[in-house]
Scaffold this motif. Sequence first.
Motif, PDB file in Angstrom:
ATOM      1  N   VAL A 106      -6.537 -25.361  33.626  1.00  0.00           N
ATOM      2  CA  VAL A 106      -5.854 -24.064  33.616  1.00  0.00           C
ATOM      3  C   VAL A 106      -5.497 -23.648  35.041  1.00  0.00           C
ATOM      4  CG1 VAL A 106      -6.112 -21.604  33.092  1.00  0.00           C
ATOM      5  CG2 VAL A 106      -6.919 -23.317  31.467  1.00  0.00           C
ATOM      6  N   LEU A 107      -6.419 -23.883  35.982  1.00  0.00           N
ATOM      7  CA  LEU A 107      -6.129 -23.565  37.382  1.00  0.00           C
ATOM      8  C   LEU A 107      -4.944 -24.372  37.889  1.00  0.00           C
ATOM      9  CD1 LEU A 107      -7.086 -21.998  39.917  1.00  0.00           C
ATOM     10  CD2 LEU A 107      -8.468 -24.003  40.498  1.00  0.00           C
ATOM     11  N   LEU A 108      -4.858 -25.624  37.463  1.00  0.00           N
ATOM     12  CA  LEU A 108      -3.717 -26.460  37.836  1.00  0.00           C
ATOM     13  C   LEU A 108      -2.416 -25.835  37.345  1.00  0.00           C
ATOM     14  CD1 LEU A 108      -2.657 -29.130  39.041  1.00  0.00           C
ATOM     15  CD2 LEU A 108      -3.043 -30.183  36.802  1.00  0.00           C
ATOM     16  N   GLY A 109      -2.426 -25.312  36.123  1.00  0.00           N
ATOM     17  CA  GLY A 109      -1.233 -24.644  35.595  1.00  0.00           C
ATOM     18  C   GLY A 109      -0.849 -23.426  36.416  1.00  0.00           C
ATOM     19  N   PHE A 110      -1.838 -22.618  36.767  1.00  0.00           N
ATOM     20  CA  PHE A 110      -1.572 -21.460  37.622  1.00  0.00           C
ATOM     21  C   PHE A 110      -1.012 -21.906  38.969  1.00  0.00           C
ATOM     22  CE2 PHE A 110      -4.455 -18.875  34.919  1.00  0.00           C
ATOM     23  CZ  PHE A 110      -3.683 -17.724  34.820  1.00  0.00           C
ATOM     24  N   GLY A 111      -1.612 -22.957  39.530  1.00  0.00           N
ATOM     25  CA  GLY A 111      -1.173 -23.434  40.830  1.00  0.00           C
ATOM     26  C   GLY A 111       0.260 -23.919  40.834  1.00  0.00           C
ATOM     27  N   LEU A 126      -4.102 -27.879  44.697  1.00  0.00           N
ATOM     28  CA  LEU A 126      -5.011 -28.736  45.465  1.00  0.00           C
ATOM     29  C   LEU A 126      -6.457 -28.516  45.033  1.00  0.00           C
ATOM     30  CD1 LEU A 126      -5.605 -30.645  47.858  1.00  0.00           C
ATOM     31  CD2 LEU A 126      -5.536 -28.633  49.348  1.00  0.00           C
ATOM     32  N   TYR A 127      -6.858 -27.263  44.843  1.00  0.00           N
ATOM     33  CA  TYR A 127      -8.225 -26.956  44.437  1.00  0.00           C
ATOM     34  C   TYR A 127      -8.540 -27.517  43.056  1.00  0.00           C
ATOM     35  CZ  TYR A 127      -9.288 -23.786  48.326  1.00  0.00           C
ATOM     36  OH  TYR A 127      -9.578 -23.272  49.555  1.00  0.00           O
ATOM     37  N   ALA A 128      -7.584 -27.445  42.157  1.00  0.00           N
ATOM     38  CA  ALA A 128      -7.807 -27.956  40.804  1.00  0.00           C
ATOM     39  C   ALA A 128      -8.063 -29.464  40.823  1.00  0.00           C
ATOM     40  CB  ALA A 128      -6.611 -27.630  39.910  1.00  0.00           C
ATOM     41  N   PHE A 396      -6.097 -11.650  36.730  1.00  0.00           N
ATOM     42  CA  PHE A 396      -5.889 -13.098  36.683  1.00  0.00           C
ATOM     43  C   PHE A 396      -7.190 -13.843  36.388  1.00  0.00           C
ATOM     44  CE2 PHE A 396      -1.909 -12.191  39.085  1.00  0.00           C
ATOM     45  CZ  PHE A 396      -1.038 -12.841  38.233  1.00  0.00           C
ATOM     46  N   GLU A 397      -8.331 -13.283  36.802  1.00  0.00           N
ATOM     47  CA  GLU A 397      -9.615 -13.883  36.428  1.00  0.00           C
ATOM     48  C   GLU A 397      -9.784 -13.862  34.912  1.00  0.00           C
ATOM     49  OE1 GLU A 397     -10.078 -12.896  40.687  1.00  0.00           O
ATOM     50  OE2 GLU A 397      -9.234 -11.834  38.982  1.00  0.00           O
ATOM     51  N   SER A 402      -9.874 -16.624  29.807  1.00  0.00           N
ATOM     52  CA  SER A 402      -9.427 -16.633  28.409  1.00  0.00           C
ATOM     53  C   SER A 402      -8.729 -17.932  28.059  1.00  0.00           C
ATOM     54  CB  SER A 402      -8.498 -15.444  28.146  1.00  0.00           C
ATOM     55  OG  SER A 402      -9.170 -14.214  28.305  1.00  0.00           O
ATOM     56  N   LEU A 403      -7.851 -18.403  28.942  1.00  0.00           N
ATOM     57  CA  LEU A 403      -7.138 -19.653  28.684  1.00  0.00           C
ATOM     58  C   LEU A 403      -8.092 -20.844  28.697  1.00  0.00           C
ATOM     59  CD1 LEU A 403      -3.949 -18.988  30.843  1.00  0.00           C
ATOM     60  CD2 LEU A 403      -4.032 -19.204  28.351  1.00  0.00           C
ATOM     61  N   ALA A 404      -9.060 -20.839  29.630  1.00  0.00           N
ATOM     62  CA  ALA A 404     -10.002 -21.959  29.716  1.00  0.00           C
ATOM     63  C   ALA A 404     -10.909 -22.022  28.492  1.00  0.00           C
ATOM     64  CB  ALA A 404     -10.828 -21.841  30.992  1.00  0.00           C
ATOM     65  N   ARG A 405     -11.239 -20.864  27.931  1.00  0.00           N
ATOM     66  CA  ARG A 405     -12.127 -20.832  26.764  1.00  0.00           C
ATOM     67  C   ARG A 405     -11.366 -20.858  25.440  1.00  0.00           C
ATOM     68  NH1 ARG A 405     -17.676 -17.482  27.790  1.00  0.00           N
ATOM     69  NH2 ARG A 405     -18.228 -18.512  29.743  1.00  0.00           N
ATOM     70  N   GLY A 406     -10.048 -20.742  25.511  1.00  0.00           N
ATOM     71  CA  GLY A 406      -9.246 -20.835  24.299  1.00  0.00           C
ATOM     72  C   GLY A 406      -9.275 -19.594  23.427  1.00  0.00           C
ATOM     73  N   LYS A 407      -9.749 -18.482  23.955  1.00  0.00           N
ATOM     74  CA  LYS A 407      -9.727 -17.219  23.199  1.00  0.00           C
ATOM     75  C   LYS A 407      -9.821 -16.063  24.186  1.00  0.00           C
ATOM     76  CE  LYS A 407     -14.749 -17.103  22.398  1.00  0.00           C
ATOM     77  NZ  LYS A 407     -15.812 -17.007  21.359  1.00  0.00           N
ATOM     78  N   LEU A 408      -9.295 -14.906  23.748  1.00  0.00           N
ATOM     79  CA  LEU A 408      -9.308 -13.746  24.623  1.00  0.00           C
ATOM     80  C   LEU A 408     -10.736 -13.299  24.898  1.00  0.00           C
ATOM     81  CD1 LEU A 408      -6.397 -11.614  23.104  1.00  0.00           C
ATOM     82  CD2 LEU A 408      -6.333 -13.107  25.105  1.00  0.00           C
ATOM     83  N   GLN A 409     -11.027 -13.072  26.162  1.00  0.00           N
ATOM     84  CA  GLN A 409     -12.350 -12.623  26.569  1.00  0.00           C
ATOM     85  C   GLN A 409     -12.390 -11.095  26.614  1.00  0.00           C
ATOM     86  OE1 GLN A 409     -15.023 -15.036  27.326  1.00  0.00           O
ATOM     87  NE2 GLN A 409     -13.454 -15.969  26.039  1.00  0.00           N
ATOM     88  N   PRO A 410     -13.567 -10.500  26.403  1.00  0.00           N
ATOM     89  CA  PRO A 410     -13.657  -9.034  26.481  1.00  0.00           C
ATOM     90  C   PRO A 410     -13.275  -8.560  27.877  1.00  0.00           C
ATOM     91  CG  PRO A 410     -15.834 -10.045  26.468  1.00  0.00           C
ATOM     92  CD  PRO A 410     -14.867 -11.126  26.133  1.00  0.00           C
TER      93      PRO A 410
END
Length: 423
Positions: A106-111, A126-128, A396-397, A402-410
């Motif tokens: 997901v970080l790669l996608g953001f990057g 690069l970080y991803a 963005f956090e 949410s994207l990494a876990r596959g569902k919306l986080q509270p």
Amino acid sequence: MATLASDVASRRIVTLDMIRGIAVMGIFSVNVIAFAMIESAYFNPAAYGGHAGPNLALWATNMILIDGKMRTLFSMLFGASMLLVIERAEASGRSGWWTHFRRMIVLLGFGLAHYYLIWFGDILTLYAVAGLCSYMFRRMSPRALVVSGIIWLVLHELLFTGFLYSQYLADIAAHAPGATQSAIKEWNDALGSFYPSAAEIAKDKARMLGSWISYASGNLRHWDNVIQGVLVFIPDTIGLMLIGMAGYKSGFLTGAWSDASYRRFASWTIPLGIAAGIGVVAIDLSTNFYTIAMMGSFVVLETPFITLMALGYAALIILLTRRGGWLAERIAAAGRCAFTNYLGTSIIASLVFFGWGLGLYGSLSRWQAWLVAPMIWTVMLLWSKPWLERFHYGPFEWAWRSLARGKLQPMWKHGAATVAAAA
């Protein structure tokens, strides 16, 4: 040792956040120049933006105290935080690898989105990639992590030294009597680009002051540039992440050391780093900003001192924020929202300097452009804490999680939601 952070988790997480907050603010202090004027001016102050008087003083101050140190600190904090996330996932019964893999993808996608659509100076891609590679070292002891990190840093320096030598030969060939067009092109396409002509500056300015569509499409046409950037800097980044992982496991970055130990460490690493930075400035001035000398001194000769100085800064930050206080709380909040603050600075700076915003690109001197930095710092400190009093994560956090876990986080904190409903 691997679970040291779980002993006094809340205090040590705040310590990490404080260091991260300083780092993300410091990074923009140098990045603002790359937003404001032609890319070559970042490394070569003689290329554009002024290199005399206050402009020279600003460049030298940033070079001695900030440039490279904050990126190094941020990279090491990424390695430390990566271990913390993996550790927590495994403690809760989830797969550490799967959690880490999804976060990095997901970080790669953001990057990539950041690189192609907002700004070429992205570090998230690069970080991803470096984060995925660093995972295999997670079980090493702190000592083994430090040794492995140093090996990666030395590899980076050796590779970069070879590149600089090839460029030195290219420079000689391009400026020799009767130089061929291919020799001239080879130099101009590489480090020769750090001496831009008036025509090249005008072309760059027209691109950055054009529409967002033309800017983004131009980036997409040169899609492979981001791959080249990752390949060049991945050894260095992996090395710094491993050292950050060692800092986490040993308790250095989590505040577990004594004040006396931090004081001793900072007392020699920071002065040593300053001395090295002064040496780099002296080399740059004495060679009249010769690009090969500038990059060689900064990337090759100063890297060990930059790494030590960044760790010294971490020690100093921990010492200065032990007792908390209103400023420490706001810095820690900026660190908790570092992902949003990093991307947010790119969005704001693009709107200030680029053609689809205020269009100040190429119109300010170095010191004038830098004045945007303290304004952005103020925004970071003002918004982060009130936001986190109401929400669990920065915007963005929250999206990353949410994207990494596959569902919306509270998102809303229950108390904040209740107060809002009552109002």
